[in-house]
Design a protein around this motif. Structure first.
Motif, PDB file in Angstrom:
ATOM      1  N   UNK D  87      44.999  15.410   9.722  1.00 54.66           N
ATOM      2  CA  UNK D  87      43.996  14.429   9.366  1.00 54.66           C
ATOM      3  C   UNK D  87      44.804  12.959   9.987  1.00 54.66           C
ATOM      4  N   UNK D  88      45.822  12.488  10.301  1.00 51.75           N
ATOM      5  CA  UNK D  88      46.232  11.315  10.381  1.00 51.75           C
ATOM      6  C   UNK D  88      46.467  11.087  11.746  1.00 51.75           C
ATOM      7  N   UNK D  89      45.083  12.631  12.454  1.00 49.76           N
ATOM      8  CA  UNK D  89      45.029  12.639  13.943  1.00 49.76           C
ATOM      9  C   UNK D  89      44.135  10.905  13.922  1.00 49.76           C
ATOM     10  N   UNK D  90      43.092  10.605  12.615  1.00 42.81           N
ATOM     11  CA  UNK D  90      42.504   9.775  12.771  1.00 42.81           C
ATOM     12  C   UNK D  90      43.127   8.294  13.150  1.00 42.81           C
ATOM     13  N   UNK D  91      44.197   8.309  13.124  1.00 44.80           N
ATOM     14  CA  UNK D  91      44.758   6.884  13.674  1.00 44.80           C
ATOM     15  C   UNK D  91      44.936   7.193  15.479  1.00 44.80           C
ATOM     16  N   UNK D  92      45.020   8.518  15.795  1.00 46.38           N
ATOM     17  CA  UNK D  92      45.247   8.060  16.937  1.00 46.38           C
ATOM     18  C   UNK D  92      43.678   8.157  18.047  1.00 46.38           C
ATOM     19  N   UNK D  93      42.762   8.371  17.459  1.00 45.72           N
ATOM     20  CA  UNK D  93      41.275   8.463  17.439  1.00 45.72           C
ATOM     21  C   UNK D  93      41.092   7.343  17.698  1.00 45.72           C
ATOM     22  N   UNK D  94      41.160   6.261  16.565  1.00 45.88           N
ATOM     23  CA  UNK D  94      40.976   5.349  16.879  1.00 45.88           C
ATOM     24  C   UNK D  94      41.986   4.242  17.790  1.00 45.88           C
ATOM     25  N   UNK D  95      43.238   4.525  17.654  1.00 42.49           N
ATOM     26  CA  UNK D  95      44.341   3.702  18.845  1.00 42.49           C
ATOM     27  C   UNK D  95      43.512   4.095  20.063  1.00 42.49           C
ATOM     28  N   UNK D  96      42.977   5.247  20.882  1.00 47.46           N
ATOM     29  CA  UNK D  96      42.326   5.696  21.660  1.00 47.46           C
ATOM     30  C   UNK D  96      41.364   5.508  22.476  1.00 47.46           C
ATOM     31  N   UNK D  97      40.721   3.993  21.408  1.00 46.97           N
ATOM     32  CA  UNK D  97      38.826   3.735  21.508  1.00 46.97           C
ATOM     33  C   UNK D  97      40.188   2.047  21.993  1.00 46.97           C
ATOM     34  N   UNK D  98      38.984   2.132  23.049  1.00 49.60           N
ATOM     35  CA  UNK D  98      38.341  -0.012  23.323  1.00 49.60           C
ATOM     36  C   UNK D  98      37.626  -0.169  22.609  1.00 49.60           C
ATOM     37  N   UNK D  99      37.221   0.195  22.057  1.00 47.39           N
ATOM     38  CA  UNK D  99      35.793  -0.123  21.256  1.00 47.39           C
ATOM     39  C   UNK D  99      35.258   1.239  20.472  1.00 47.39           C
ATOM     40  N   UNK D 100      34.703   0.769  18.770  1.00 45.54           N
ATOM     41  CA  UNK D 100      34.454   2.141  18.115  1.00 45.54           C
ATOM     42  C   UNK D 100      32.880   1.993  17.096  1.00 45.54           C
ATOM     43  N   UNK D 101      32.086   3.165  17.701  1.00 45.30           N
ATOM     44  CA  UNK D 101      30.920   3.037  16.851  1.00 45.30           C
ATOM     45  C   UNK D 101      31.073   4.635  15.948  1.00 45.30           C
ATOM     46  N   UNK D 102      30.268   3.636  14.701  1.00 48.00           N
ATOM     47  CA  UNK D 102      30.266   4.055  13.756  1.00 48.00           C
ATOM     48  C   UNK D 102      28.740   4.585  13.074  1.00 48.00           C
ATOM     49  N   UNK D 103      28.944   6.341  12.439  1.00 48.61           N
ATOM     50  CA  UNK D 103      27.455   7.242  12.854  1.00 48.61           C
ATOM     51  C   UNK D 103      27.486   7.267  10.568  1.00 48.61           C
ATOM     52  N   UNK D 104      26.753   7.209  10.030  1.00 44.04           N
ATOM     53  CA  UNK D 104      27.020   7.471   8.731  1.00 44.04           C
ATOM     54  C   UNK D 104      28.983   8.193   8.472  1.00 44.04           C
ATOM     55  N   UNK D 105      28.595   8.877   7.590  1.00 47.73           N
ATOM     56  CA  UNK D 105      30.598   8.911   7.359  1.00 47.73           C
ATOM     57  C   UNK D 105      30.181   8.883   5.649  1.00 47.73           C
TER      58      UNK D 105
END
Lengths: 171, 171, 171, 171
Positions: D87-105
């Motif tokens: 789950x340290x991949x969470x860093x990669x998902x966020x780092x690789x985003x120009x922007x983030x959309x969040x739905x619940x969570x």
């Protein structure tokens, strides 16, 4: 004042020969006697034997494991770093070493050697321990010829090299 | 239906020969022509030339970079994965490949080969490209003899191997 | 027999208040007195003060740093784990903890709390230490209500909780 | 010329509400219509619904998964990045985003938000989507007040924000 952190790398449980196990045990003993901290991948085979050798000589042992949970570490680890990043933890083991001693080993060991080599760490292979340790003994891992894989006859000589060399190699 | 993801690994900017650059460009061209996605470490040298080759043939290119910021990627990447985990990203490049093509390369390339080897990926070295690609051509990386490093004469043959072999190799 | 590994998380150097620094020092003292190993992110602020507290009481301290090189660690670390994976090392700090003590802190501290929470670690915030420690004191981090962030008045109470609770929480 | 990379984060399979699933589907549709690339964690729940929405509109989807093997990704990923780092991949998902959309969570989504927040990415929560998206809507994640979690009424508005804002936010 931080103590020397010496990584022991080599065969995992599946492929470890009895001879490599004994050599790894000796390496653990010598690291402890030299007053250094033993770090390793925290699992079986060479890692476990080295930890046992260090513990039998009142050393301190660190297992840097691929998994998230303590339970995967061998029982001779005083401290367990649960990386949870899988075998990419090979980078952490090598990065965290002032010097590296290699006993036999397969492709995982080769990766740890390679990371150490990239960072110009002192890397010492035990002669006759088999696997990638023998294959690369005295050689360079690429054309850049950054640091040679040094070869020694036994655990005692391996640890002696570190006492002399490491302070200059590690930044 | 996911397309084939072929990783191109090899010399980085510092050590890349002109010959390896041309070979890498050809590899990029062939990957694009085969309709596969090109993945790589996203930086210079072989990575950049391969991306350029793919872009010149309307391919899709992915750079999996060590850094946290997009700006480190070469300009021919359609998608940039900013790992932020340093050179441990070599694991991700190899894990994310259905197959790997190697062009020259130093110890970083060796690490990517080794990760692919651990996972029994199809790995193909371009003959005469230098570095670890030539050193390991036709060989196994350890005693386990999991998969040989295959050798081919040129980029076209490399990509042809994947069309045949990869579906069986990748789980 | 592995000793308890207690992580101290909180403000880094940039934002650390004098009050949080003192609280962190006390936390370090108490961890050492309890015979546990202190683990932390190895840098400044709360991490450094906690390490100093532990060292002043003959404790053992571990710094798990984002960088590849030892030199980034604070001077009170007995052991340095050079992860080289950037701030994704927050996962490793939390995964490697039998329990977590939080002193103030910003978003990095929140990430470490969140990783601990995912794994149902015992997490204790020091009351009045500011930042995310006060914000989440007594609360759950999501709807799953896995474990509450416990609150205690001081360092001594924090460490006492671990002596009682941790053996059941950590697998 | 790299396309915009928009990350969709939110409930995983276990906790995803039907409402969040529909919202995520809409988000995927809008990202594709805007000509951006959708990146996500590659698994179920919000991630899967968003990918399906994008694919139904001829978009391109990327799954950055925790595991080493392709088979864990949802079937709507055009490209799978097999990180193997958990789950340290969470860093990669966020780092690789120009922007983030969040739905619940839940807490995993909170970690991705937090990484984006550290890097001052534009983060947008869909109103009424539940979980940490509603909890942090309009708020800052720590005292530093780097970037607010923006709130929008629907998927269309979320993607519109990115067209305006992202070029300035991402370095």
């Amino acid at each position: 004042m931080r103590k020397l952190q010496i990584a022991v790398i080599g065969y995992n449980k599946d492929r470890c020969t009895e001879e490599a196990r004994l050599m790894a045990y000796d390496v653990g003993c010598e690291i402890a006697k030299a007053g250094a901290i033993l770090i390793c991948g925290g699992l079986g085979g060479v890692m476990e034997s080295a930890c046992k050798g260090a513990k039998d000589n009142n050393g301190f042992t660190v297992g840097i494991i691929p998994q998230e949970d303590f339970s995967f570490a061998n029982e001779f680890c005083d401290l367990v770093i649960c990386t949870g990043i899988g075998f990419a933890r090979d980078f952490i083991t090598a990065n965290s070493a002032d010097g590296i001693i290699s006993v036999g080993g397969g492709v995982g060991t080769l990766i740890e050697m390679a990371v150490g080599y990239m960072k110009k760490k002192v890397i010492v292979a035990i002669e006759g321990s088999g696997g990638v340790s023998d294959r690369y003994a005295g050689k360079y891992l690429d054309e850049r010829r950054r640091v040679p894989i040094l070869v020694v006859k036994d655990a005692h000589s391996a640890v002696q090299i570190f006492s002399c060399k490491v302070n200059h190699a590690s930044s």
